[in-house]
Every structure is written in structure tokens, then in C-alpha cells.
Design an enzyme around this catalytic site. Structure first.
Site, mmCIF file in Angstrom:
data_model
loop_
_atom_site.group_PDB
_atom_site.id
_atom_site.type_symbol
_atom_site.label_atom_id
_atom_site.label_comp_id
_atom_site.label_asym_id
_atom_site.label_seq_id
_atom_site.Cartn_x
_atom_site.Cartn_y
_atom_site.Cartn_z
ATOM 1 N N ASN A 7 0.853 -1.189 0.000
ATOM 2 C CA ASN A 7 0.000 0.000 0.000
ATOM 3 C C ASN A 7 0.892 1.244 0.000
ATOM 4 O O ASN A 7 1.659 1.455 0.952
ATOM 5 C CB ASN A 7 -0.893 -0.061 1.245
ATOM 6 C CG ASN A 7 -1.839 1.094 1.320
ATOM 7 O OD1 ASN A 7 -1.420 2.222 1.063
ATOM 8 N ND2 ASN A 7 -3.080 0.855 1.662
ATOM 9 N N HIS A 10 0.966 5.758 2.026
ATOM 10 C CA HIS A 10 1.775 6.428 3.052
ATOM 11 C C HIS A 10 2.883 7.275 2.440
ATOM 12 O O HIS A 10 3.352 8.230 3.054
ATOM 13 C CB HIS A 10 2.314 5.385 4.039
ATOM 14 C CG HIS A 10 1.200 4.522 4.564
ATOM 15 N ND1 HIS A 10 0.374 4.932 5.580
ATOM 16 C CD2 HIS A 10 0.738 3.323 4.144
ATOM 17 C CE1 HIS A 10 -0.544 3.995 5.775
ATOM 18 N NE2 HIS A 10 -0.346 3.010 4.922
ATOM 19 N N HIS A 43 -5.709 3.670 -1.709
ATOM 20 C CA HIS A 43 -7.055 4.036 -1.256
ATOM 21 C C HIS A 43 -7.314 5.472 -1.704
ATOM 22 O O HIS A 43 -6.670 6.401 -1.219
ATOM 23 C CB HIS A 43 -7.104 3.914 0.274
ATOM 24 C CG HIS A 43 -8.447 4.191 0.868
ATOM 25 N ND1 HIS A 43 -8.722 3.979 2.205
ATOM 26 C CD2 HIS A 43 -9.609 4.667 0.329
ATOM 27 C CE1 HIS A 43 -9.980 4.310 2.454
ATOM 28 N NE2 HIS A 43 -10.539 4.736 1.339
ATOM 29 N N ARG A 45 -9.488 8.393 -1.311
ATOM 30 C CA ARG A 45 -10.501 8.854 -0.357
ATOM 31 C C ARG A 45 -11.286 10.036 -0.913
ATOM 32 O O ARG A 45 -10.773 10.801 -1.730
ATOM 33 C CB ARG A 45 -9.821 9.292 0.955
ATOM 34 C CG ARG A 45 -9.351 8.144 1.802
ATOM 35 C CD ARG A 45 -8.745 8.623 3.104
ATOM 36 N NE ARG A 45 -8.576 7.530 4.030
ATOM 37 C CZ ARG A 45 -9.487 7.174 4.944
ATOM 38 N NH1 ARG A 45 -10.605 7.853 5.079
ATOM 39 N NH2 ARG A 45 -9.264 6.156 5.738
ATOM 40 N N ARG A 49 -7.011 12.910 0.793
ATOM 41 C CA ARG A 49 -5.966 13.296 1.744
ATOM 42 C C ARG A 49 -4.593 12.732 1.381
ATOM 43 O O ARG A 49 -3.583 13.246 1.817
ATOM 44 C CB ARG A 49 -6.347 12.898 3.168
ATOM 45 C CG ARG A 49 -6.257 11.425 3.418
ATOM 46 C CD ARG A 49 -6.377 11.114 4.884
ATOM 47 N NE ARG A 49 -7.745 11.287 5.358
ATOM 48 C CZ ARG A 49 -8.214 10.653 6.425
ATOM 49 N NH1 ARG A 49 -7.441 9.861 7.120
ATOM 50 N NH2 ARG A 49 -9.461 10.813 6.800
ATOM 51 N N GLU A 70 -8.708 0.547 -3.236
ATOM 52 C CA GLU A 70 -9.617 0.541 -2.081
ATOM 53 C C GLU A 70 -10.477 1.789 -2.192
ATOM 54 O O GLU A 70 -9.953 2.892 -2.408
ATOM 55 C CB GLU A 70 -8.832 0.611 -0.783
ATOM 56 C CG GLU A 70 -7.969 -0.586 -0.508
ATOM 57 C CD GLU A 70 -7.084 -0.347 0.699
ATOM 58 O OE1 GLU A 70 -7.121 0.753 1.278
ATOM 59 O OE2 GLU A 70 -6.343 -1.263 1.047
ATOM 60 N N THR A 101 -8.640 3.535 8.006
ATOM 61 C CA THR A 101 -9.847 2.701 8.002
ATOM 62 C C THR A 101 -9.951 1.983 9.348
ATOM 63 O O THR A 101 -9.005 1.334 9.776
ATOM 64 C CB THR A 101 -9.761 1.666 6.859
ATOM 65 O OG1 THR A 101 -9.331 2.341 5.683
ATOM 66 C CG2 THR A 101 -11.103 1.009 6.610
ATOM 67 N N GLU A 151 -11.298 -9.237 2.024
ATOM 68 C CA GLU A 151 -10.043 -8.932 2.719
ATOM 69 C C GLU A 151 -10.403 -8.850 4.193
ATOM 70 O O GLU A 151 -11.236 -8.030 4.593
ATOM 71 C CB GLU A 151 -9.434 -7.609 2.236
ATOM 72 C CG GLU A 151 -8.155 -7.283 3.014
ATOM 73 C CD GLU A 151 -7.432 -6.030 2.533
ATOM 74 O OE1 GLU A 151 -7.563 -5.669 1.352
ATOM 75 O OE2 GLU A 151 -6.729 -5.426 3.370
ATOM 76 N N HIS A 191 -4.189 -4.775 7.354
ATOM 77 C CA HIS A 191 -4.325 -3.639 8.266
ATOM 78 C C HIS A 191 -3.515 -3.860 9.533
ATOM 79 O O HIS A 191 -3.675 -4.868 10.214
ATOM 80 C CB HIS A 191 -5.773 -3.316 8.647
ATOM 81 C CG HIS A 191 -5.979 -1.829 8.708
ATOM 82 N ND1 HIS A 191 -5.466 -1.061 9.715
ATOM 83 C CD2 HIS A 191 -6.570 -0.975 7.843
ATOM 84 C CE1 HIS A 191 -5.752 0.202 9.467
ATOM 85 N NE2 HIS A 191 -6.408 0.290 8.333
HETATM 86 N N1 PXP Z 1 -6.113 -3.009 3.828
HETATM 87 C C1 PXP Z 1 -7.032 -2.017 3.879
HETATM 88 C C2 PXP Z 1 -8.432 -2.320 3.472
HETATM 89 C C3 PXP Z 1 -6.680 -0.718 4.294
HETATM 90 O O1 PXP Z 1 -7.604 0.245 4.348
HETATM 91 C C4 PXP Z 1 -5.334 -0.471 4.630
HETATM 92 C C5 PXP Z 1 -4.921 0.930 5.023
HETATM 93 O O2 PXP Z 1 -5.082 1.781 3.957
HETATM 94 C C6 PXP Z 1 -4.413 -1.523 4.554
HETATM 95 C C7 PXP Z 1 -4.836 -2.785 4.169
HETATM 96 C C8 PXP Z 1 -2.989 -1.330 4.927
HETATM 97 O O3 PXP Z 1 -2.911 -1.051 6.304
HETATM 98 P P1 PXP Z 1 -1.540 -0.627 6.960
HETATM 99 O O4 PXP Z 1 -1.131 0.660 6.357
HETATM 100 O O5 PXP Z 1 -1.868 -0.529 8.420
HETATM 101 O O6 PXP Z 1 -0.536 -1.710 6.655
#
Ligand code: PXP
Length: 243
Positions: A7, A10, A43, A45, A49, A70, A101, A151, A191
Site C-alpha cells: 500500500n 503512506h 485508497h 478517499r 488526503r 480501495e 480505516t 479482505e 491492516h
Molecule cells: N487493507 C485495507 C483495506 C486498508 O484500508 C489499509 C490501510 O489503507 C491496509 C490494508 C494497509 O494497512 P496498513 O497501512 O496498516 O498496513
């Protein structure tokens, strides 16, 4: 063996903090694939953001593995997904004031709306999944509304105190992974997964893919993105031998 979806939101967070052009999540995605990522997850949004539509458009052109979008099941996002056509869409709940999330989608409570969104996106050729809490009835509802995968939210597992509480959360994930697979759904998870807590999740046989962002980027600050991704991938690949 579970695959690794990285992901890159970040990276966009850092860029947006300064309203600057760098660091670019698109460059991060290219590097992530070179380092072994099996999927790139973003993701988009409503408040933009972190990820911007420009990122999504470029990622669609550049990602060679799979692009996992996402998004909340809103009309705006459905329109964007139908236009961009990511390989897969994972429907997530979204609250404007949340830091990240906070949990899975309540599929049971929104069956009609989700059924329509999934039908529309599947007819555009997009593989459809839903982010759910580790509850069998949510997996069943996901199957009923036409999802092809779930998921499973690992946040409560990750945040629980090691010991009995964590074992209990892990058991819930194992149970829902099995129930989902029995229904014919593919199973992903994610997550709050970290280098320290990923192994028990990575060895769950039904789980095909883990989506991990924050902890990889946190390590990348010190060791570089390619090494951070490679270390996570290796941890997942060797999880069975470590435990
Ligand atoms: N899966 C989903 C559905 C998420 O919303 C997120 C965060 O955007 C992640 C995985 C990844 O989470 P993390 O950044 O805590 O590894």
C-alpha cells in the site's frame, strides 16, 4: 504462500503533508514491484488526503502486477473506478474524521447498495472484494452480494495484547478465512500488519494475499523501500519455517 500487496498511500501522505510533488507514490509503486511486490494497493478517499486521481491514472498505466483500488461504495468512486479500471476494487467503509480505516464494511447492513455497486463494477471487468471484520456472517453476506474475495481486517488482532486476547483475535481470523474459502471466496487480509506480527497471519492456508503499507514505509525510512519490501516478502515466504 501468501502474496504481498504494498500500500503506497503512506508515501502520498508525506507528499501531501507539504502539498509538494515528492515523494511520488507512483515512483514508489514502480520500486515496490521491482522489489517483489505482487500487487500495488491505493485508497482513493473522498477528501483526497493522500492518493490523488492523477496518481491513479498514472498507476493504471505503469503497474505491471495488479492494481488494487480501495474505495468507499459511493457514486463518485464507482464512476472513477469504471473509468480507470483497476484490476481489483476492495470496498471499504470511510469516515471523514478517521485517521485510517477503522474496521470492515458492514455488508449485512448495506446489502442492496453493495449488490448494485458490485454488479456495476464487475460488468466493467473489475474483480470485486470487500474489506470485512473477521465475522462469518459478514463473509456470507459478501458472498451473497456478489463479491469474489474478502479482505479480512487484521487491525484488532494487531492491536490486541499478545497472549490470550491476541490468540482469540487470531482464532477469529482463522475461522473467517476458512468460512470464506468454503463459500468459494478468495481470501486476503490486512491492516496494521508489521514485521513482528505478520507470521501467524501469513501461515493461514486460505489467505492468498496480504496488504501492508504503514509498517513497510516506516522501515523504508531507515533501510530504503526496496530492502523493506524484500524483508517483508521474505518473512511471509519463510513464515512456515520460522514458526
Ligand atoms: N487493507 C485495507 C483495506 C486498508 O484500508 C489499509 C490501510 O489503507 C491496509 C490494508 C494497509 O494497512 P496498513 O497501512 O496498516 O498496513
Amino acid at each position: 504462500m501468501a502474496k504481498l500487496g504494498v500500500n503506497v498511500d503512506h508515501i502520498a501522505n508525506i507528499r501531501q503533508a507539504r502539498q509538494a510533488e515528492e515523494p511520488d507514490p507512483v515512483s514508489a509503486a514502480v520500486m515496490a514491484e521491482l522489489a517483489g511486490a505482487d500487487c500495488i494497493t491505493v485508497h482513493l478517499r473522498a477528501d483526497r488526503r493522500h492518493i490523488q486521481e492523477r496518481d491513479l491514472e498514472l498507476l493504471r498505466k505503469l503497474v505491471k502486477t495488479k492494481l488494487n483500488l480501495e474505495m468507499a461504495p459511493t457514486a463518485e468512486m464507482v464512476e472513477i473506478a469504471c473509468r480507470i479500471k483497476p484490476d481489483m476494487v476492495t470496498l471499504v467503509p470511510e469516515k471523514p474524521d478517521e485517521v485510517t480505516t477503522e474496521g470492515g464494511l458492514d455488508v449485512l447492513g448495506h446489502k442492496e447498495q453493495l449488490e448494485e455497486v458490485i454488479r456495476t463494477l464487475r460488468s466493467s471487468g473489475i474483480r470485486m472484494g470487500i474489506f470485512i471484520d473477521p465475522e462469518d456472517n459478514q463473509a456470507e453476506a459478501a458472498y451473497e452480494v456478489g463479491a469474489e474475495y474478502v479482505e479480512i481486517h487484521t487491525g484488532l488482532y494487531a492491536q490486541s495484547t499478545p497472549g490470550e486476547a491476541r490468540a482469540c483475535e487470531l482464532a477469529r481470523i482463522i475461522q473467517t478465512a476458512k468460512a470464506s474459502a468454503d463459500l468459494g471466496l478468495s481470501v486476503n487480509a490486512g491492516h496494521d500488519l508489521t514485521y513482528r506480527n505478520v507470521i501467524p497471519i501469513a501461515i493461514i492456508p486460505e489467505i492468498e494475499e496480504l496488504n501492508i503499507g504503514h509498517n513497510i514505509v516506516a522501515r523504508a525510512v531507515f533501510v530504503g523501500l526496496d530492502q523493506a519490501i524484500w524483508e517483508m516478502k521474505r518473512l511471509i515466504q519463510t513464515a512456515k519455517d520460522i514458526i
